[in-house]
Design an enzyme around this catalytic site. Sequence first.
Site, PDB file in Angstrom:
ATOM      1  N   ASP A  24       1.988  70.457  77.419  1.00 48.90           N
ATOM      2  CA  ASP A  24       0.544  70.557  77.210  1.00 48.90           C
ATOM      3  C   ASP A  24       0.211  71.227  75.875  1.00 48.90           C
ATOM      4  O   ASP A  24       0.968  72.074  75.402  1.00 48.90           O
ATOM      5  CB  ASP A  24      -0.054  71.368  78.370  1.00 48.90           C
ATOM      6  CG  ASP A  24      -1.539  71.115  78.545  1.00 48.90           C
ATOM      7  OD1 ASP A  24      -2.098  70.264  77.814  1.00 48.90           O
ATOM      8  OD2 ASP A  24      -2.142  71.773  79.403  1.00 48.90           O
ATOM      9  N   HIS A  41       0.036  64.425  69.432  1.00 49.02           N
ATOM     10  CA  HIS A  41       1.002  63.737  70.302  1.00 49.02           C
ATOM     11  C   HIS A  41       2.258  63.345  69.521  1.00 49.02           C
ATOM     12  O   HIS A  41       3.366  63.391  70.050  1.00 49.02           O
ATOM     13  CB  HIS A  41       0.363  62.493  70.934  1.00 49.02           C
ATOM     14  CG  HIS A  41      -0.757  62.828  71.885  1.00 49.02           C
ATOM     15  ND1 HIS A  41      -0.673  63.844  72.804  1.00 49.02           N
ATOM     16  CD2 HIS A  41      -2.000  62.288  72.048  1.00 49.02           C
ATOM     17  CE1 HIS A  41      -1.800  63.919  73.503  1.00 49.02           C
ATOM     18  NE2 HIS A  41      -2.619  62.988  73.054  1.00 49.02           N
ATOM     19  N   LEU A 135      23.072  63.780  79.792  1.00 48.63           N
ATOM     20  CA  LEU A 135      21.763  64.309  80.169  1.00 48.63           C
ATOM     21  C   LEU A 135      20.941  63.171  80.765  1.00 48.63           C
ATOM     22  O   LEU A 135      20.898  62.081  80.195  1.00 48.63           O
ATOM     23  CB  LEU A 135      21.038  64.852  78.920  1.00 48.63           C
ATOM     24  CG  LEU A 135      19.579  65.290  79.137  1.00 48.63           C
ATOM     25  CD1 LEU A 135      19.506  66.620  79.890  1.00 48.63           C
ATOM     26  CD2 LEU A 135      18.839  65.434  77.806  1.00 48.63           C
TER      27      LEU A 135
HETATM   28  C1  FPP Z   1      -0.958  66.988  76.912  1.00 48.08           C
HETATM   29  O1  FPP Z   1      -1.595  67.573  75.810  1.00 48.08           O
HETATM   30  C2  FPP Z   1      -0.055  65.940  76.467  1.00 48.08           C
HETATM   31  C3  FPP Z   1      -0.144  64.627  76.831  1.00 48.08           C
HETATM   32  C4  FPP Z   1      -1.157  64.133  77.765  1.00 48.08           C
HETATM   33  C5  FPP Z   1       0.775  63.617  76.292  1.00 48.08           C
HETATM   34  C6  FPP Z   1       2.182  64.079  76.032  1.00 48.08           C
HETATM   35  C7  FPP Z   1       2.872  63.021  75.306  1.00 48.08           C
HETATM   36  C8  FPP Z   1       3.805  63.213  74.342  1.00 48.08           C
HETATM   37  C9  FPP Z   1       4.315  64.532  73.903  1.00 48.08           C
HETATM   38  C10 FPP Z   1       4.347  62.058  73.612  1.00 48.08           C
HETATM   39  C11 FPP Z   1       4.935  60.968  74.382  1.00 48.08           C
HETATM   40  C12 FPP Z   1       6.282  61.176  74.936  1.00 48.08           C
HETATM   41  C13 FPP Z   1       7.226  60.195  74.964  1.00 48.08           C
HETATM   42  C14 FPP Z   1       8.356  60.261  75.895  1.00 48.08           C
HETATM   43  C15 FPP Z   1       7.163  59.033  74.095  1.00 48.08           C
HETATM   44  P1  FPP Z   1      -3.179  67.421  75.691  1.00 48.08           P
HETATM   45  O2  FPP Z   1      -3.474  66.179  74.938  1.00 48.08           O
HETATM   46  O3  FPP Z   1      -3.793  67.488  77.044  1.00 48.08           O
HETATM   47  O4  FPP Z   1      -3.502  68.689  74.838  1.00 48.08           O
HETATM   48  P2  FPP Z   1      -4.824  69.576  74.935  1.00 48.08           P
HETATM   49  O5  FPP Z   1      -4.880  70.147  76.327  1.00 48.08           O
HETATM   50  O6  FPP Z   1      -4.569  70.626  73.893  1.00 48.08           O
HETATM   51  O7  FPP Z   1      -5.975  68.682  74.608  1.00 48.08           O
END
Ligand code: FPP
Length: 246
Positions: A24, A41, A135
């Site tokens: 997150d 992201h 892994l």
């Molecule tokens: C949460 O942060 C994160 C996500 C919803 C997406 C996580 C995805 C990745 C790290 C990339 C994809 C992974 C792979 C395997 C290709 P948020 O957007 O909710 O952050 P915020 O709470 O600060 O807005």
Amino acid sequence: MNESEAIASPPLTKIPVHVAIIMDGNGRWAAARGLPRLAGHRAGTENLRTIIRACVEFNVKILTIYAFSTENWGRPAEEVEGLMMILEDVIDRELGELHQEGVQLHHIGHLDRLPERLQEKVKRAVELTKDNHRLILNIAWNYGGRDEIVCAIRSIVKDGIPPEEINDELVSRYLFTAGIPDPDLIIRTSGEMRISNFLIWQSAYAEWYITQTLWPDFNREEFYKALQEYSQRERRFGKLSDQGCC
Ligand code: FPP
């Protein structure tokens, strides 16, 4: 980390077999830099490399990452499409190296809402890496814990399993994570204190580690700190310490 820091800090006396992470804070990381959310992201995706390496280094055998939830479809279309492109890009660019390094890719969730080309790429990646054992990287994509349990119940009913045969072990076998042990340690970055529909069945006795650090900044040292904290925990699984439970 230098040698004296390593000696001063508590040793890793036990290593979790299975670590799960709620990654997150990508959006806040981007906003703090005046960047679009997708840049967060992308930075978060880069960070995955660091943490995958750290898992191999510290002998963590299974890593589950919450990358796209069933609720994330509700985000603006541009962000959803961007995330799908990131997944495709990761498969295109990183699959060869992940395979060479002995990583077994596994998907939990539903593929059917994904663009067809991406579904095929995920299936091919899973098939290609299925015999790797260094892994297991479990990618939760279009995954929701409640959805997983609803699907399990449907399948149990469809299979005509008599009520008296339904127990914990049977339900576990009907989940997306069938055959994979429950997470020992769940890490959530960015300081939020909620489960967000992640592994709600499997997390019954997981240890939680919550850090204020945003996911793109959660580096090897931060991961090491989480493992140190885990080493200090006494896991009792509802029993008492002197019952030899841990
Ligand atoms: C949460 O942060 C994160 C996500 C919803 C997406 C996580 C995805 C990745 C790290 C990339 C994809 C992974 C792979 C395997 C290709 P948020 O957007 O909710 O952050 P915020 O709470 O600060 O807005």
